[in-house]
Motif scaffolding. Structure first.
Motif, PDB file in Angstrom:
ATOM      1  N   PHE A 155      33.999  25.664  51.486  1.00  0.00           N
ATOM      2  CA  PHE A 155      34.314  25.446  50.079  1.00  0.00           C
ATOM      3  C   PHE A 155      34.477  23.962  49.779  1.00  0.00           C
ATOM      4  CE2 PHE A 155      37.755  24.955  46.865  1.00  0.00           C
ATOM      5  CZ  PHE A 155      37.029  25.350  45.758  1.00  0.00           C
ATOM      6  N   LEU A 156      35.229  23.262  50.614  1.00  0.00           N
ATOM      7  CA  LEU A 156      35.455  21.833  50.391  1.00  0.00           C
ATOM      8  C   LEU A 156      34.154  21.052  50.504  1.00  0.00           C
ATOM      9  CD1 LEU A 156      38.824  21.415  52.310  1.00  0.00           C
ATOM     10  CD2 LEU A 156      38.481  21.716  49.849  1.00  0.00           C
ATOM     11  N   ASP A 157      33.324  21.425  51.466  1.00  0.00           N
ATOM     12  CA  ASP A 157      32.011  20.791  51.612  1.00  0.00           C
ATOM     13  C   ASP A 157      31.151  21.041  50.373  1.00  0.00           C
ATOM     14  OD1 ASP A 157      30.073  19.361  53.349  1.00  0.00           O
ATOM     15  OD2 ASP A 157      28.975  21.255  53.196  1.00  0.00           O
ATOM     16  N   HIS A 158      31.205  22.267  49.880  1.00  0.00           N
ATOM     17  CA  HIS A 158      30.476  22.626  48.657  1.00  0.00           C
ATOM     18  C   HIS A 158      30.958  21.765  47.481  1.00  0.00           C
ATOM     19  CE1 HIS A 158      28.733  25.144  45.486  1.00  0.00           C
ATOM     20  NE2 HIS A 158      29.927  25.149  44.937  1.00  0.00           N
ATOM     21  N   CYS A 159      32.253  21.589  47.373  1.00  0.00           N
ATOM     22  CA  CYS A 159      32.811  20.783  46.280  1.00  0.00           C
ATOM     23  C   CYS A 159      32.355  19.330  46.372  1.00  0.00           C
ATOM     24  CB  CYS A 159      34.332  20.859  46.277  1.00  0.00           C
ATOM     25  SG  CYS A 159      34.965  22.473  45.809  1.00  0.00           S
ATOM     26  N   LEU A 160      32.354  18.798  47.582  1.00  0.00           N
ATOM     27  CA  LEU A 160      31.950  17.402  47.779  1.00  0.00           C
ATOM     28  C   LEU A 160      30.462  17.182  47.546  1.00  0.00           C
ATOM     29  CD1 LEU A 160      33.869  16.158  50.955  1.00  0.00           C
ATOM     30  CD2 LEU A 160      33.873  15.090  48.701  1.00  0.00           C
ATOM     31  N   HIS A 161      29.641  18.035  48.129  1.00  0.00           N
ATOM     32  CA  HIS A 161      28.207  17.780  48.150  1.00  0.00           C
ATOM     33  C   HIS A 161      27.415  18.487  47.056  1.00  0.00           C
ATOM     34  CE1 HIS A 161      28.814  15.495  51.751  1.00  0.00           C
ATOM     35  NE2 HIS A 161      29.501  16.499  52.271  1.00  0.00           N
ATOM     36  N   GLU A 162      27.752  19.707  46.763  1.00  0.00           N
ATOM     37  CA  GLU A 162      27.009  20.451  45.740  1.00  0.00           C
ATOM     38  C   GLU A 162      27.533  20.173  44.340  1.00  0.00           C
ATOM     39  OE1 GLU A 162      24.281  22.241  46.602  1.00  0.00           O
ATOM     40  OE2 GLU A 162      24.684  21.583  48.656  1.00  0.00           O
ATOM     41  N   ARG A 163      28.837  20.138  44.218  1.00  0.00           N
ATOM     42  CA  ARG A 163      29.457  19.903  42.908  1.00  0.00           C
ATOM     43  C   ARG A 163      29.720  18.423  42.645  1.00  0.00           C
ATOM     44  NH1 ARG A 163      31.757  24.274  40.252  1.00  0.00           N
ATOM     45  NH2 ARG A 163      33.364  22.903  39.399  1.00  0.00           N
ATOM     46  N   ALA A 164      29.570  17.612  43.681  1.00  0.00           N
ATOM     47  CA  ALA A 164      29.781  16.162  43.601  1.00  0.00           C
ATOM     48  C   ALA A 164      31.173  15.805  43.076  1.00  0.00           C
ATOM     49  CB  ALA A 164      28.691  15.505  42.759  1.00  0.00           C
ATOM     50  N   ASN A 165      32.170  16.587  43.512  1.00  0.00           N
ATOM     51  CA  ASN A 165      33.553  16.274  43.153  1.00  0.00           C
ATOM     52  C   ASN A 165      34.001  15.027  43.900  1.00  0.00           C
ATOM     53  OD1 ASN A 165      34.484  19.759  43.169  1.00  0.00           O
ATOM     54  ND2 ASN A 165      33.982  18.527  41.405  1.00  0.00           N
ATOM     55  N   ASP A 173      39.432  12.685  45.536  1.00  0.00           N
ATOM     56  CA  ASP A 173      40.749  13.054  44.989  1.00  0.00           C
ATOM     57  C   ASP A 173      40.745  14.491  44.481  1.00  0.00           C
ATOM     58  OD1 ASP A 173      41.746  10.554  45.555  1.00  0.00           O
ATOM     59  OD2 ASP A 173      41.721   9.852  43.483  1.00  0.00           O
ATOM     60  N   THR A 174      39.676  14.880  43.830  1.00  0.00           N
ATOM     61  CA  THR A 174      39.564  16.247  43.312  1.00  0.00           C
ATOM     62  C   THR A 174      39.529  17.252  44.451  1.00  0.00           C
ATOM     63  OG1 THR A 174      38.386  15.451  41.364  1.00  0.00           O
ATOM     64  CG2 THR A 174      38.141  17.795  41.895  1.00  0.00           C
ATOM     65  N   VAL A 175      38.761  16.945  45.472  1.00  0.00           N
ATOM     66  CA  VAL A 175      38.668  17.844  46.625  1.00  0.00           C
ATOM     67  C   VAL A 175      40.024  17.954  47.318  1.00  0.00           C
ATOM     68  CG1 VAL A 175      37.544  18.219  48.859  1.00  0.00           C
ATOM     69  CG2 VAL A 175      36.208  17.425  46.908  1.00  0.00           C
ATOM     70  N   ASN A 176      40.740  16.851  47.416  1.00  0.00           N
ATOM     71  CA  ASN A 176      42.078  16.890  48.020  1.00  0.00           C
ATOM     72  C   ASN A 176      43.028  17.750  47.199  1.00  0.00           C
ATOM     73  OD1 ASN A 176      41.408  15.310  50.226  1.00  0.00           O
ATOM     74  ND2 ASN A 176      41.968  13.404  49.205  1.00  0.00           N
TER      75      ASN A 176
END
Length: 72
Positions: free
Chosen positions: A44-54, A57-60
């Motif tokens: 999920f966190l990887d998805h947020c970083l790479h797919e959603r480009a969060n 800080d948002t991912v944290n």
């Protein structure tokens, strides 16, 4: 369970944590909470970083929400 988890949090935090939970469950599907593994959270966190480009800080913040839920 979710209502109990969010009950003592501010309205803003409730909305943020609930949105994170919806995104997380949307990604992992109908897996029961007890069956969720660390690898699901990492995915999920990887998805947020790479797919959603969060932003980091948002991912944290999303990680903090999930930690809060699983510690509840």
């Amino acid at each position: 369970m979710v209502q109990d988890w969010l009950a003592d949090k501010s309205e803003h935090t409730q909305k943020s944590y609930f949105a994170t939970l919806q995104q997380f469950l949307g990604l992992i599907g109908n897996k029961p909470l007890r069956a969720i593994a660390k690898s699901d959270i990492r995915m999920f966190l990887d998805h947020c970083l790479h797919e959603r480009a969060n932003a980091s800080d948002t991912v944290n913040k999303k990680l903090a929400a999930l930690k809060s839920l699983f510690r509840h």
